[in-house]
Design a protein around this motif. Structure first.
Motif, PDB file in Angstrom:
ATOM      1  N   ALA A   1     -38.067  11.526  21.030  1.00 27.09           N
ATOM      2  CA  ALA A   1     -38.018  10.695  22.231  1.00 27.09           C
ATOM      3  C   ALA A   1     -39.402  10.177  22.565  1.00 27.09           C
ATOM      4  O   ALA A   1     -40.401  10.822  22.264  1.00 27.09           O
ATOM      5  N   GLY A   2     -39.432   9.022  23.195  1.00 29.14           N
ATOM      6  CA  GLY A   2     -40.699   8.525  23.699  1.00 29.14           C
ATOM      7  C   GLY A   2     -41.104   9.295  24.934  1.00 29.14           C
ATOM      8  O   GLY A   2     -42.201   9.818  25.036  1.00 29.14           O
ATOM      9  N   ILE A   3     -40.182   9.379  25.888  1.00 31.54           N
ATOM     10  CA  ILE A   3     -40.447  10.056  27.159  1.00 31.54           C
ATOM     11  C   ILE A   3     -39.232  10.906  27.514  1.00 31.54           C
ATOM     12  O   ILE A   3     -38.113  10.431  27.484  1.00 31.54           O
TER      13      ILE A   3
ATOM     14  N   ARG B   1     -43.660  15.049  16.751  1.00 27.08           N
ATOM     15  CA  ARG B   1     -42.386  15.547  16.232  1.00 27.08           C
ATOM     16  C   ARG B   1     -41.297  15.643  17.284  1.00 27.08           C
ATOM     17  O   ARG B   1     -40.129  15.534  16.974  1.00 27.08           O
ATOM     18  N   ILE B   2     -41.616  15.881  18.526  1.00 28.77           N
ATOM     19  CA  ILE B   2     -40.590  16.010  19.563  1.00 28.77           C
ATOM     20  C   ILE B   2     -40.587  14.791  20.474  1.00 28.77           C
ATOM     21  O   ILE B   2     -39.643  14.031  20.499  1.00 28.77           O
ATOM     22  N   ALA B   3     -41.635  14.571  21.238  1.00 36.75           N
ATOM     23  CA  ALA B   3     -41.685  13.444  22.175  1.00 36.75           C
ATOM     24  C   ALA B   3     -43.128  13.077  22.467  1.00 36.75           C
ATOM     25  O   ALA B   3     -44.035  13.897  22.319  1.00 36.75           O
ATOM     26  N   GLY B   4     -43.324  11.847  22.911  1.00 33.85           N
ATOM     27  CA  GLY B   4     -44.663  11.424  23.289  1.00 33.85           C
ATOM     28  C   GLY B   4     -45.089  12.019  24.616  1.00 33.85           C
ATOM     29  O   GLY B   4     -46.193  12.521  24.763  1.00 33.85           O
ATOM     30  N   VAL B   5     -44.210  11.966  25.612  1.00 36.03           N
ATOM     31  CA  VAL B   5     -44.492  12.500  26.943  1.00 36.03           C
ATOM     32  C   VAL B   5     -43.321  13.388  27.350  1.00 36.03           C
ATOM     33  O   VAL B   5     -42.167  12.981  27.233  1.00 36.03           O
ATOM     34  N   VAL B   6     -43.618  14.589  27.839  1.00 39.81           N
ATOM     35  CA  VAL B   6     -42.589  15.501  28.339  1.00 39.81           C
ATOM     36  C   VAL B   6     -43.017  16.005  29.715  1.00 39.81           C
ATOM     37  O   VAL B   6     -44.114  16.555  29.865  1.00 39.81           O
ATOM     38  N   VAL B   7     -42.165  15.791  30.705  1.00 43.94           N
ATOM     39  CA  VAL B   7     -42.399  16.327  32.042  1.00 43.94           C
ATOM     40  C   VAL B   7     -41.171  17.170  32.370  1.00 43.94           C
ATOM     41  O   VAL B   7     -40.068  16.657  32.433  1.00 43.94           O
ATOM     42  N   THR B   8     -41.346  18.466  32.553  1.00 43.33           N
ATOM     43  CA  THR B   8     -40.216  19.387  32.679  1.00 43.33           C
ATOM     44  C   THR B   8     -40.314  20.285  33.906  1.00 43.33           C
ATOM     45  O   THR B   8     -41.301  20.253  34.638  1.00 43.33           O
ATOM     46  N   ALA B   9     -39.306  21.095  34.038  1.00 47.98           N
ATOM     47  CA  ALA B   9     -39.267  22.242  34.948  1.00 47.98           C
ATOM     48  C   ALA B   9     -39.649  21.923  36.389  1.00 47.98           C
ATOM     49  O   ALA B   9     -40.647  22.400  36.906  1.00 47.98           O
ATOM     50  N   LEU B  10     -38.828  21.101  37.010  1.00 45.98           N
ATOM     51  CA  LEU B  10     -38.958  20.841  38.442  1.00 45.98           C
ATOM     52  C   LEU B  10     -40.282  20.198  38.834  1.00 45.98           C
ATOM     53  O   LEU B  10     -40.828  20.468  39.896  1.00 45.98           O
TER      54      LEU B  10
ATOM     55  N   SER C   1     -37.721  15.616  33.282  1.00 45.18           N
ATOM     56  CA  SER C   1     -36.842  16.496  34.039  1.00 45.18           C
ATOM     57  C   SER C   1     -37.527  16.803  35.354  1.00 45.18           C
ATOM     58  O   SER C   1     -38.225  17.795  35.490  1.00 45.18           O
ATOM     59  N   GLY C   2     -37.389  15.947  36.308  1.00 45.18           N
ATOM     60  CA  GLY C   2     -38.020  16.151  37.602  1.00 45.18           C
ATOM     61  C   GLY C   2     -37.593  15.063  38.553  1.00 45.18           C
ATOM     62  O   GLY C   2     -37.373  13.934  38.150  1.00 45.18           O
ATOM     63  N   SER C   3     -37.483  15.376  39.799  1.00 41.12           N
ATOM     64  CA  SER C   3     -36.974  14.440  40.790  1.00 41.12           C
ATOM     65  C   SER C   3     -38.071  13.508  41.287  1.00 41.12           C
ATOM     66  O   SER C   3     -39.241  13.867  41.339  1.00 41.12           O
ATOM     67  N   GLY C   4     -37.661  12.289  41.643  1.00 35.21           N
ATOM     68  CA  GLY C   4     -38.579  11.356  42.266  1.00 35.21           C
ATOM     69  C   GLY C   4     -39.574  10.704  41.328  1.00 35.21           C
ATOM     70  O   GLY C   4     -40.529  10.099  41.771  1.00 35.21           O
ATOM     71  N   THR C   5     -39.363  10.782  40.031  1.00 33.65           N
ATOM     72  CA  THR C   5     -40.308  10.233  39.069  1.00 33.65           C
ATOM     73  C   THR C   5     -40.040   8.754  38.819  1.00 33.65           C
ATOM     74  O   THR C   5     -38.901   8.334  38.699  1.00 33.65           O
ATOM     75  N   ALA C   6     -41.109   7.966  38.705  1.00 31.90           N
ATOM     76  CA  ALA C   6     -41.013   6.555  38.338  1.00 31.90           C
ATOM     77  C   ALA C   6     -41.515   6.404  36.902  1.00 31.90           C
ATOM     78  O   ALA C   6     -42.628   6.810  36.584  1.00 31.90           O
ATOM     79  N   VAL C   7     -40.663   5.845  36.034  1.00 32.82           N
ATOM     80  CA  VAL C   7     -41.006   5.589  34.637  1.00 32.82           C
ATOM     81  C   VAL C   7     -41.014   4.071  34.488  1.00 32.82           C
ATOM     82  O   VAL C   7     -39.957   3.447  34.406  1.00 32.82           O
ATOM     83  N   THR C   8     -42.204   3.465  34.501  1.00 31.24           N
ATOM     84  CA  THR C   8     -42.296   2.016  34.560  1.00 31.24           C
ATOM     85  C   THR C   8     -43.267   1.440  33.530  1.00 31.24           C
ATOM     86  O   THR C   8     -44.294   2.033  33.222  1.00 31.24           O
ATOM     87  N   SER C   9     -42.907   0.274  33.010  1.00 39.53           N
ATOM     88  CA  SER C   9     -43.768  -0.547  32.149  1.00 39.53           C
ATOM     89  C   SER C   9     -44.309   0.189  30.934  1.00 39.53           C
ATOM     90  O   SER C   9     -45.438  -0.029  30.512  1.00 39.53           O
ATOM     91  N   ASN C  10     -43.513   1.062  30.345  1.00 44.10           N
ATOM     92  CA  ASN C  10     -43.879   1.740  29.103  1.00 44.10           C
ATOM     93  C   ASN C  10     -43.285   0.988  27.924  1.00 44.10           C
ATOM     94  O   ASN C  10     -42.286   0.282  28.061  1.00 44.10           O
ATOM     95  N   THR C  11     -43.872   1.158  26.736  1.00 47.48           N
ATOM     96  CA  THR C  11     -43.346   0.567  25.515  1.00 47.48           C
ATOM     97  C   THR C  11     -43.102   1.678  24.512  1.00 47.48           C
ATOM     98  O   THR C  11     -44.013   2.460  24.219  1.00 47.48           O
ATOM     99  N   THR C  12     -41.859   1.784  24.017  1.00 50.68           N
ATOM    100  CA  THR C  12     -41.556   2.724  22.950  1.00 50.68           C
ATOM    101  C   THR C  12     -41.026   1.945  21.756  1.00 50.68           C
ATOM    102  O   THR C  12     -40.273   0.996  21.903  1.00 50.68           O
ATOM    103  N   ASP C  13     -41.435   2.341  20.570  1.00 57.53           N
ATOM    104  CA  ASP C  13     -41.048   1.624  19.357  1.00 57.53           C
ATOM    105  C   ASP C  13     -41.187   2.578  18.182  1.00 57.53           C
ATOM    106  O   ASP C  13     -42.115   3.370  18.129  1.00 57.53           O
ATOM    107  N   GLY C  14     -40.262   2.480  17.243  1.00 60.23           N
ATOM    108  CA  GLY C  14     -40.434   3.268  16.038  1.00 60.23           C
ATOM    109  C   GLY C  14     -39.177   3.866  15.496  1.00 60.23           C
ATOM    110  O   GLY C  14     -38.090   3.432  15.797  1.00 60.23           O
TER     111      GLY C  14
END
Length: 181
Positions: A68-70, A42-51, A73-86
């Motif tokens: 949302a798919g992803i 209902r909200i998102a597939g992946v959530v990374v929050t709070a520093l 909220s955090g510094s230095g994160t790499a979001v690579t080669s994911n597929t979102t659809d729908g």
């Protein structure tokens, strides 16, 4: 203390969950979220929050997650080669102060909300490269709503209202060598 070096990998998640499908991480560092198949949240597939810092989110398949798919909220994160659809609103959202993220090689398709959204006070110096984004309706492929010195380059963007849209308090951003159809 916050968790560190959490590994969430090769899981299958189906169903209508109230928040994140498989990964909701608050704080800590160096988490790896990889090769998961997440559908129908209902909200998102992946959530990374709070520093949460220096994470790797890669190779995930996210389908029919409502908001949302992803969401990161955090510094230095790499979001690579994911597929979102729908349905309505599969996207990668950057909403953090001092984010400096890499968004690379993702396939983001058939969504009615922005494909990549950079938003948040201080969401600066993010690199959005080599993504394929296809949106429908009034959605935008890549929207920079705030944040300075972001680089959007070598993306393939199609459909929707605009390929790249810079609005709000976004300054000194570079949009280079994208293909917009």
């Amino acid at each position: 203390p916050s968790p560190t070096q959490t590994i969430i990998e090769s899981n299958v998640m189906r169903g209508s969950f109230a928040t994140a499908g498989i990964a909701s991480i608050a704080g800590g560092a160096e988490h790896r979220i990889a090769r998961n198949d997440i559908r129908g949240c209902r909200i998102a597939g992946v959530v990374v929050t709070a520093l949460s810092l220096d994470n790797a989110i890669f190779g995930n398949t996210l389908v029919s997650n409502t908001n949302a798919g992803i969401v990161v909220s955090g510094s230095g994160t790499a979001v690579t080669s994911n597929t979102t659809d729908g349905r309505g609103g599969l996207r990668i959202a950057i909403d953090v102060q001092g984010s400096t993220m890499l968004v690379l090689g993702n396939v983001i398709s058939n969504h009615a909300m922005d494909g990549v959204l950079v938003n948040g006070e201080g969401a600066d110096a993010n690199r959005i490269r080599e993504n394929f984004v296809r949106c429908v309706g009034t959605a935008v492929g890549i929207r920079v709503a705030s944040g300075d010195r972001n680089v959007v380059t070598n993306n393939a963007l199609s459909g929707g209202a605009a390929g790249v849209y810079i609005v709000g308090t976004a300054n000194s951003n570079r949009i280079v060598r994208n293909t917009i159809t």
